[in-house]
Design a protein around this motif. Sequence first.
Motif, short mmCIF file in Angstrom:
data_model
loop_
_atom_site.label_atom_id
_atom_site.label_comp_id
_atom_site.label_asym_id
_atom_site.label_seq_id
_atom_site.Cartn_x
_atom_site.Cartn_y
_atom_site.Cartn_z
N UNK A 147 7.95 9.16 31.82
CA UNK A 147 7.04 10.09 31.14
C UNK A 147 6.90 9.70 29.67
N UNK A 148 8.00 9.36 29.01
CA UNK A 148 7.94 8.95 27.60
C UNK A 148 7.06 7.71 27.42
N UNK A 153 -0.16 13.45 35.69
CA UNK A 153 0.07 12.16 36.32
C UNK A 153 0.73 12.37 37.68
N UNK A 154 0.20 11.69 38.66
CA UNK A 154 0.82 11.65 39.98
C UNK A 154 1.65 10.37 40.02
N UNK A 212 -3.32 8.57 36.82
CA UNK A 212 -3.66 9.50 35.74
C UNK A 212 -5.18 9.57 35.70
N UNK A 213 -5.72 10.68 36.20
CA UNK A 213 -7.18 10.80 36.26
C UNK A 213 -7.73 9.74 37.19
N UNK A 214 -8.62 8.90 36.66
CA UNK A 214 -9.19 7.83 37.48
C UNK A 214 -8.52 6.48 37.20
N UNK A 255 0.40 14.25 25.89
CA UNK A 255 1.55 14.78 26.61
C UNK A 255 1.28 14.61 28.11
N UNK A 256 2.28 14.20 28.86
CA UNK A 256 2.11 13.92 30.28
C UNK A 256 2.93 14.90 31.11
N UNK A 257 2.26 15.52 32.10
CA UNK A 257 2.94 16.34 33.11
C UNK A 257 2.98 15.49 34.36
#
Length: 178
Positions: free
Chosen positions: A127-128, A110-111, A156-158, A137-139
């Motif tokens: 993040x949670x 995730x940006x 997150x992605x698109x 799980x998110x980075x």
Amino acid sequence: MAEPTTIARPYAEAAFRLADAQGKLAEWSTALANLAAVAADARVRAAVGDPNLPAGKVAGLFVAILAGKLSGDAENFVRVLAENGRLGVVTEIRAHFEALKNEREGTVEAEVYTAFEMDPAQVADLVARLEKSSGRKVKARVSVDKSLIGGVKVVIGDKVIDGSARAQLSALENALKA
């Protein structure tokens, strides 16, 4: 001419299969990150694009710059890329490899763009929440973007979640115009 991502895909998939079979996804991820960093240098790009340099010399350049940081398999991978004239797409190979690795590990990147600096507790809370909503799980990579005025924008992605003041003001403007 084929797109760089199309060219990179089979190489990334081959590297992923090898790394996964050996249980070395993290090591390959690091190696590809190092290769991409080297490939980003203007002098290295010039060498990669020089038709007068033999593939072996170009591969040797990468291996020499990253001396001690590449496994034998990674060095062989560099040589294969050089022989096939594919060192110019190392960044795309890395990106596709990371996507495959994240999928295997159930992780999503995730940006996060914020108007102001977030403290570690705020980042952990965000993040949670993202992990709960995505089920993965998110980075998160967090960066400050003052143009947002306030709030947060998450990519997150698109998928884009825009909770910024700028987006809300834009929506209000559009509603008033309608």
